[in-house]
Structure formats: C-alpha cells, structure tokens
Write an enzyme that holds these catalytic residues in place. Sequence first.
Site, PDB file in Angstrom:
ATOM      1  N   TYR A 182       0.840  -1.195   0.000  1.00 37.23           N
ATOM      2  CA  TYR A 182       0.000   0.000   0.000  1.00 37.23           C
ATOM      3  C   TYR A 182       0.888   1.263   0.000  1.00 37.23           C
ATOM      4  CZ  TYR A 182      -3.440   3.374   1.546  1.00 37.23           C
ATOM      5  OH  TYR A 182      -4.239   4.475   1.635  1.00 37.23           O
ATOM      6  N   ASP A 211      -1.043  -7.391   6.463  1.00 38.54           N
ATOM      7  CA  ASP A 211      -2.145  -6.463   6.171  1.00 38.54           C
ATOM      8  C   ASP A 211      -3.250  -7.281   5.500  1.00 38.54           C
ATOM      9  OD1 ASP A 211      -3.905  -4.618   5.040  1.00 38.54           O
ATOM     10  OD2 ASP A 211      -2.331  -3.164   4.586  1.00 38.54           O
TER      11      ASP A 211
HETATM   12  C1  LIG Z   1      -6.485   1.821   2.527  1.00 37.76           C
HETATM   13  C2  LIG Z   1      -5.440   0.865   2.889  1.00 37.76           C
HETATM   14  C3  LIG Z   1      -4.548   1.144   3.936  1.00 37.76           C
HETATM   15  C4  LIG Z   1      -4.580   2.445   4.714  1.00 37.76           C
HETATM   16  O1  LIG Z   1      -5.754   2.594   5.426  1.00 37.76           O
HETATM   17  P1  LIG Z   1      -6.369   4.016   5.889  1.00 37.76           P
HETATM   18  O2  LIG Z   1      -7.576   3.611   6.640  1.00 37.76           O
HETATM   19  O3  LIG Z   1      -6.640   4.811   4.657  1.00 37.76           O
HETATM   20  O4  LIG Z   1      -5.327   4.673   6.736  1.00 37.76           O
HETATM   21  C5  LIG Z   1      -3.618   0.184   4.245  1.00 37.76           C
HETATM   22  N1  LIG Z   1      -3.522  -0.983   3.570  1.00 37.76           N
HETATM   23  C6  LIG Z   1      -4.344  -1.260   2.545  1.00 37.76           C
HETATM   24  C7  LIG Z   1      -4.198  -2.569   1.846  1.00 37.76           C
HETATM   25  C8  LIG Z   1      -5.321  -0.366   2.169  1.00 37.76           C
HETATM   26  O5  LIG Z   1      -6.130  -0.647   1.139  1.00 37.76           O
END
Ligand SMILES: *Cc1c(COP(=O)(O)O)cnc(C)c1O
Length: 400
Positions: free
Chosen positions: A111, A183
């Site tokens: 990301y 993630d």
């Molecule tokens: C959107 C996203 C983030 C960041 O999240 P926020 O809520 O915008 O801070 C991190 N990892 C992935 C895979 C995302 O799609």
Amino acid sequence: MNPNWRFDTIAVHAAQHPDEKTGAISQPIVPAVAYAFADAESAAATVAGERAGTYYGRYGNPTTRTLEHKVARLEGGEDCIGLSSGMAAISSALLAFLQQGDHVLVTRDVYGGTYNFITLLAPRFGIHSDFVDCTDLEQVRAGIRPNTKALYVETPSNPRLTVLDLRRLSELAKDHGIPLIVDNTFMTPYLQCPLELGADVVVHSATKYLNGHGDVVAGFVVGSASTIEFIRKRIAGDLGQNLNAWEAFLILRGLKTMGLRVRAHCDNAQQVASYLAGHPLVEAVYYPGLPDHPQHGLAMRQMRGMGGMVSFEIKGGLKAGQAFINKLQLAMISFSLGDPETLVQHPATMTHFSIPAEERLKFGITDGLIRLSVGLEDPADIIADLEQALCAAGSLTGEG
Ligand SMILES: *Cc1c(COP(=O)(O)O)cnc(C)c1O
C-alpha cells in the site's frame, strides 16, 4: 457465546449483548472521555491494568472495546486495538517491533501509505528496510539480516493482486525468531485468517470492507494481548491515534453484514474478471480467481474467496487508461475500495503516484494498469458500464 458458531453468526453476535438497563439490541454509543471511580484504590488499580475498565478516552472507550473484542474473535486473535486509520494501525504495529538500528523486510508491492511510512518517516528514527519479492522464499531468507526485527506483507497485494504463501512465510519468520505482520485489508477475516496460518499480527484498514460503507476511516491491530497492550499504552496512547465511539458504532453496524457483502463482492468480481479476460482491448487481468493467475492454486488453498479487487492492463498505456476511466458512467474515479459503489483508479497517477516511476515499474505498476474495486451493484450493470467505456476508449486511441 457458543464456540461452534460460524462466521456470519459471530459477525452478528460476538461481544454484543442487549443493554442491561434498556434492552437495546444495537450497541450504545458512549461518547464519554472521563470515567468516575468509587474510590482512589479502584482508580489506581484501573490505570495499573489490575482491574478492567476505561479511565480516559485516549486509552480506550467502551463502544470501541466491544468492537475490538468482536474483531479479535473474527480474526482468531487474543486481543485487538481499534485505531483512527489503517495507517495508524500499520505504523503502530511496525513501531511495536522496531526501534533505532532495526531493519524490516517488506513485500514489494505494498500500500502506498505503508511505502511512504517505511521509506520516509521510519528512516528518520533510524529504522531501515528492504523490499523483496515475497513470492520467492529464497529472496526473503537472503534478505534477513541480524538486525531484522519484522517481516511485513500484504496479500493479495495492492494493486497487482499477488498472492503470498502465509504459511511458508510464517515458518520462515519463526525460523529467524521474527514476527510476521500481515495487512489483511483486501481479504477481511471472512476470506482469510492470517493468524490461523501462523502470522503473529494482523493489521487492517477498516475504512474498506470491514466498515464497508465508505463513511469511516479506521484501523485495527490484532495480536497477542501483550503486543496490543504495548500499542495501547506506549504507542497509540502516546501518539493519540484512538478510534472514537461514533465511528466504532458505525463499524459494529457494518460488520453485521460483512459476510453477505463480501460474498457479493467476490461473485461480482469473478464475473468482471472473466469478462475483462475475454476483451480484445485488455492485455492482462490480475485476479486470483482466474485459472491463469500465477498463484491461483495457492489462492484457492489459502483464501476462502478471491475478493472484490480486480486489476487489469489496458492496451494503449496511459492515454487509453485515462480515456477508459473518463468514459465510465456507473463506476466512480476514487482512491478508496471496499465500498458498495464500484470504484476505479489509475495506480500510476493516483494511489501509487508518490512512488518513483522506476520503483513503480519494479512493483509491476505500469501506466496502463487500472484497479477496480468491484461494488455491490448488479454485475450485469457493472459489466455493461465497462463494455461501453472500453469501446469508447478503443475508438479514441485506435486500439482494439
Ligand atoms: C487503505 C489501505 C490502507 C490504509 O488505510 P487508511 O484507513 O486509509 O489509513 C492500508 N492498507 C491497505 C491494503 C489499504 O487498502
């Protein structure tokens, strides 16, 4: 709570009970920052962590706590902390394991915000990193240094939907005594539970599928009770990244329909990916549910569904990509994902713009790459919209 409950039941019922006083079924929103104690001893015991309870809004909130218990249960983790954004969750999780002089190994296409944190902010605090192709376990092994303190991955990755083998990566991390942080935003616990596969920590942008309605920015870290306690007290608490009760309430509401929503996102995305794969103006489609995806077999073993994200390469590069996006009528040009609306974006000029062009290419982010977050509309309407936009882009650019 019945230990045999299945996902959809847990999503509705876990951690929630009718309010004792009123019988209200939906979670009460407790906006209070301050909490009164009967005596000095119970206040002291609460702040020392010897007695359960909330004492100040930056360190926790009862509505948010209910949500944290539910997310911990869904991910199969010991505890969870809700934070003000996905980036708050990612940065806190990394800072929980890294300090000055440490090194973190990171999967190649992460990301954009994570890339910025790791390459721009973390080095100011003496934390260093390397990006490796985590589909190649030998490269990962070779990348681990004596001062490597964490392995950080995202699967399927953004925006190329590369699938990583979490079981093997967690074994490798364990061999080297370092935690694996995953993630899980693109999958949600409905489709993939990294902790069950051996990961140590899961992070989420709840802004996406968990809340699912495009009206909250929030994040979660799920892991051992000691990791979560450290983040609550020493990282998020001191940096002030708490998730407030109002937004926790909205996520509690969104979570109840997560199974239903994610199933529909997956069904629609599979149809969109198959349609795109047969289109003459489309050079390549990246979707783990297509048999020619390089990690299709792994995806089928590791994931309970293939997710709602589809990326593809349009013939004609930047010009064709922008022409296509501009012609869409139903899908909206937007940076987010996981919403009821189909959202489209051009990674090279939008989400991944901050990554230098030559680095972007190493991550497979070409000028013709388009990312779709397939929404909950009728799939026939989504496909009809893509069809008319591809047709218009094709005649504008003379391709296809
Ligand atoms: C959107 C996203 C983030 C960041 O999240 P926020 O809520 O915008 O801070 C991190 N990892 C992935 C895979 C995302 O799609």
